[in-house]
Design a protein around this motif. Structure first.
Motif, PDB file in Angstrom:
ATOM      1  N   THR A   6     -32.404  82.066   0.193  1.00 43.11           N
ATOM      2  CA  THR A   6     -32.060  80.637   0.091  1.00 43.11           C
ATOM      3  C   THR A   6     -33.281  79.800   0.454  1.00 43.11           C
ATOM      4  N   ARG A   7     -33.105  78.520   0.310  1.00 45.70           N
ATOM      5  CA  ARG A   7     -34.207  77.604   0.660  1.00 45.70           C
ATOM      6  C   ARG A   7     -33.640  76.255   1.063  1.00 45.70           C
ATOM      7  N   PHE A   8     -34.463  75.526   1.835  1.00 44.57           N
ATOM      8  CA  PHE A   8     -34.181  74.115   2.114  1.00 44.57           C
ATOM      9  C   PHE A   8     -35.338  73.385   1.459  1.00 44.57           C
ATOM     10  N   ALA A   9     -35.031  72.408   0.604  1.00 39.99           N
ATOM     11  CA  ALA A   9     -36.086  71.792  -0.212  1.00 39.99           C
ATOM     12  C   ALA A   9     -36.149  70.281  -0.017  1.00 39.99           C
ATOM     13  N   PRO A  10     -36.545  69.836   1.164  1.00 39.96           N
ATOM     14  CA  PRO A  10     -36.544  68.385   1.393  1.00 39.96           C
ATOM     15  C   PRO A  10     -37.668  67.663   0.649  1.00 39.96           C
ATOM     16  N   SER A  11     -37.389  66.435   0.234  1.00 42.84           N
ATOM     17  CA  SER A  11     -38.444  65.563  -0.279  1.00 42.84           C
ATOM     18  C   SER A  11     -38.946  64.790   0.932  1.00 42.84           C
ATOM     19  N   PRO A  12     -40.252  64.808   1.185  1.00 43.12           N
ATOM     20  CA  PRO A  12     -40.742  64.133   2.404  1.00 43.12           C
ATOM     21  C   PRO A  12     -40.850  62.622   2.212  1.00 43.12           C
ATOM     22  N   ILE A  47     -41.399  72.022   0.412  1.00 39.32           N
ATOM     23  CA  ILE A  47     -41.586  70.567   0.528  1.00 39.32           C
ATOM     24  C   ILE A  47     -41.748  70.001  -0.892  1.00 39.32           C
ATOM     25  N   GLU A  48     -40.803  69.170  -1.310  1.00 36.97           N
ATOM     26  CA  GLU A  48     -40.809  68.650  -2.686  1.00 36.97           C
ATOM     27  C   GLU A  48     -41.502  67.296  -2.714  1.00 36.97           C
ATOM     28  N   ASP A  49     -42.831  67.383  -2.788  1.00 38.26           N
ATOM     29  CA  ASP A  49     -43.666  66.184  -2.606  1.00 38.26           C
ATOM     30  C   ASP A  49     -44.291  65.703  -3.909  1.00 38.26           C
ATOM     31  N   THR A 187     -41.254  66.925 -14.275  1.00 37.99           N
ATOM     32  CA  THR A 187     -40.223  66.156 -13.560  1.00 37.99           C
ATOM     33  C   THR A 187     -39.604  67.043 -12.492  1.00 37.99           C
ATOM     34  N   TYR A 188     -38.918  66.379 -11.577  1.00 42.29           N
ATOM     35  CA  TYR A 188     -38.242  67.077 -10.485  1.00 42.29           C
ATOM     36  C   TYR A 188     -37.301  68.167 -11.022  1.00 42.29           C
ATOM     37  N   MET A 189     -36.575  67.848 -12.118  1.00 44.07           N
ATOM     38  CA  MET A 189     -35.601  68.794 -12.674  1.00 44.07           C
ATOM     39  C   MET A 189     -36.258  70.123 -13.055  1.00 44.07           C
ATOM     40  N   SER A 191     -39.407  71.255 -11.943  1.00 43.47           N
ATOM     41  CA  SER A 191     -40.094  71.872 -10.797  1.00 43.47           C
ATOM     42  C   SER A 191     -39.123  72.657  -9.919  1.00 43.47           C
ATOM     43  N   VAL A 192     -37.954  72.066  -9.660  1.00 45.51           N
ATOM     44  CA  VAL A 192     -36.966  72.714  -8.793  1.00 45.51           C
ATOM     45  C   VAL A 192     -36.592  74.087  -9.339  1.00 45.51           C
ATOM     46  N   VAL A 193     -36.308  74.125 -10.639  1.00 49.41           N
ATOM     47  CA  VAL A 193     -35.845  75.384 -11.229  1.00 49.41           C
ATOM     48  C   VAL A 193     -36.972  76.433 -11.239  1.00 49.41           C
ATOM     49  N   VAL A 205     -27.929  76.244  -1.724  1.00 49.66           N
ATOM     50  CA  VAL A 205     -26.981  75.485  -0.905  1.00 49.66           C
ATOM     51  C   VAL A 205     -27.610  74.116  -0.682  1.00 49.66           C
ATOM     52  N   ARG A 206     -26.967  73.078  -1.155  1.00 53.19           N
ATOM     53  CA  ARG A 206     -27.537  71.728  -0.999  1.00 53.19           C
ATOM     54  C   ARG A 206     -26.412  70.706  -1.043  1.00 53.19           C
ATOM     55  N   GLY A 207     -26.751  69.445  -0.854  1.00 45.60           N
ATOM     56  CA  GLY A 207     -25.746  68.383  -0.826  1.00 45.60           C
ATOM     57  C   GLY A 207     -25.057  68.215  -2.173  1.00 45.60           C
ATOM     58  N   ASP A 209     -24.520  65.712  -3.772  1.00 46.93           N
ATOM     59  CA  ASP A 209     -25.126  64.683  -4.622  1.00 46.93           C
ATOM     60  C   ASP A 209     -25.997  65.338  -5.705  1.00 46.93           C
ATOM     61  N   HIS A 210     -26.239  66.639  -5.573  1.00 48.15           N
ATOM     62  CA  HIS A 210     -27.019  67.364  -6.590  1.00 48.15           C
ATOM     63  C   HIS A 210     -26.147  68.173  -7.542  1.00 48.15           C
ATOM     64  N   PHE A 211     -24.826  68.065  -7.374  1.00 49.08           N
ATOM     65  CA  PHE A 211     -23.945  68.914  -8.194  1.00 49.08           C
ATOM     66  C   PHE A 211     -24.132  68.636  -9.689  1.00 49.08           C
TER      67      PHE A 211
END
Ligand code: GLU
Length: 471
Positions: A6-12, A47-49, A187-189, A191-193, A205-207, A209-211
């Motif tokens: 898993t990962r936690f991927a915060p935008s700073p 870190i999603e910067d 784009t973010y879409m 990069s994330v994948v 596992v994330r909020g 709001d990303h569903f």
């Protein structure tokens, strides 16, 4: 058992707050419990910067510092998304090559006017660019285009989410979204994948709001023939007024909570019970018990309410535990108010803490209390509770106090009993006014505790100043 990655991927773009921390915590817990059976499970930080305008290194530092303080450990160094842009671009062109994406030259204005037109006709059409894909010369262009992902026109896409259960949407509700902008930035879409795939992430596992994004992102996995991860979208946390938790609800940023004197265990205990219950008699649960019993599938689908009252209750529970005195010491040493007194007389500060700890919800409540006990210029304020008769009682009391050789709680307590007995005074008419005389409040610790924490010199000073009317 299969390993879990898993990962936690915060935008700073802000400090670590309770919502982000909860996501990180759940990811961490899932991996730690999986590790009990499979040592290959891993938890990463990314870190999603890529949004350089809104991202800031100080925020990244704050996020990592907050996680470390909470004891949330991750694998290796955090992955920095902006350092992987070439790889994201490579995948965008691969999708293009494989006929899974197309070049588009529509301007923002053109698309916007189409959207407004559709709106007027009450048409809900998600795909605004439908000419570029068919236009051969556009598809042959070498520059000045963006790349959009192809999404099937018909059919449905279904996600079996561990929390939201099975949800499906029609493909025509998904837009042909941009994966590479015309300045060649991903784009973010996208990069994330790409990052999740390359990191081997198999559980996201994330909020929640990303569903919506999950339905769109899944098409990159499908087009690339990559394994699709399992999803778990956690409902957001709300404040007690029912709105999304934000600064309006008080300090929700973790380092501010630390500075205010909250303990990691209390924050973890409080956060994990939002939307999940360990099914035990009381609500106190430590990280090891959580790791043993947590089950993401048992999390509630509805949003949960964060309350400071609850956090304060947990914090008070952890504050009084001896094992946590290391946090107390760190707080006293670093807090701008308490530092000065702590350097002056460590033991006295600990004594003050000990007599107040059962009532303290967070350490910074000690600031005013410590100041009060060290204040040599303290004067008792006028109050009807202090009458002439009490002045006589105080004069006599000083005589008794003077007899105490060793200033400790036991001796002070005995001395008070003897004094009350000898003078035939009942405790009721003595306790409240004496407490008021000593700390300007009728409520608080017992008189013997207060006298002890004040110390002999300060206690005498306060009582004598009162007797002699020194204002
Ligand atoms: N960077 C995103 C955010 O901070 C999270 C992306 C994800 O978890 O997929 O909201």
């Amino acid at each position: 058992m299969k390993s879990v990655v898993t990962r936690f991927a915060p935008s700073p773009t802000g400090n670590l707050h309770l919502g982000g921390l909860r996501t990180a915590l759940i990811n961490y817990i899932i991996v730690e419990s999986s590790k009990l059976k499979n040592q290959n499970s891993k938890f990463f930080i990314r870190i999603e910067d890529t949004d350089k305008k809104r991202s800031n290194d100080d925020y990244s530092k704050n996020i990592l510092e907050g996680l470390k303080w909470l004891g949330i450990n991750w694998e290796r160094d955090p992955i920095i998304q902006s350092q992987r842009i070439d790889r994201h671009r490579e995948i965008a062109f691969k999708l293009l090559e494989n006929g899974k994406a197309f070049k588009c030259v529509c301007t923002f204005e053109e698309l916007e006017s189409k959207r407004i037109d559709n709106q007027k006709k009450q048409l809900n059409i998600k795909r605004l660019c439908n000419e570029c894909e068919k236009n051969e010369s556009i598809q042959q262009m070498e520059k000045n285009f963006c790349i959009r992902l192809k999404i099937p026109n018909h059919g449905k896409i279904e996600i079996e989410d561990k929390i939201q259960s099975i949800v499906s949407i029609n493909n025509n509700e998904i837009d042909n979204y941009i994966i590479l902008r015309n300045d060649s930035t991903p784009t973010y879409m996208l990069s994330v994948v790409v990052d999740d795939h390359d990191m081997g992430v198999n559980l996201i596992v994330r909020g929640d709001d990303h569903f919506n994004n999950a339905f769109r992102q899944i098409y990159i996995y499908k087009h690339m023939n990559w394994n699709i991860p399992t999803y778990a979208h956690i409902p957001l946390i709300h404040g007690e007024d029912g709105t999304k938790l934000s600064k309006r609800h008080g300090a929700i940023d973790i380092i501010s909570l630390k500075k205010k004197g909250y303990l990691p265990q209390a924050i973890i205990n409080n956060l994990i019970l939002l939307g999940w219950s360990p099914k035990k008699d009381n609500e106190i649960i430590n990280i090891n018990e959580i790791i043993e019993s947590f089950n993401i599938e048992k999390m509630s689908k509805s949003s949960s309410i964060f309350s400071y009252k609850k956090l304060n209750y947990f914090n008070n529970h952890y504050i009084v535990l001896k094992d946590n005195f290391k946090y107390l010491e760190e707080f006293l040493n670093t807090n701008t108010v308490t530092k000065e007194y702590f350097v002056k007389d460590k033991n006295k500060v600990f004594d003050i803490f000990n007599i107040y700890k059962s009532k303290i919800e967070y350490y910074s409540q000690l600031e005013d209390i410590i100041k009060l006990y060290f204040n040599e210029a303290f004067r008792t304020k006028n109050n009807g509770i202090l009458n002439d008769e009490f002045k006589l009682i105080s004069k006599e009391f000083i005589v008794y106090l003077n007899k105490i050789q060793i200033w400790n709680e036991k001796n002070i307590e005995n001395n008070i009993s003897v004094f009350l007995q000898d003078n035939n005074i009942n405790f009721k008419s003595f306790g409240k006014p004496m407490r008021y005389l000593l700390i300007n409040s009728i409520n608080g610790p017992s008189v013997s505790e207060i006298l002890y924490a004040l110390g002999k010199k300060n206690s005498f000073l306060r009582i004598n100043n009162y007797i002699n009317n020194i204002k």
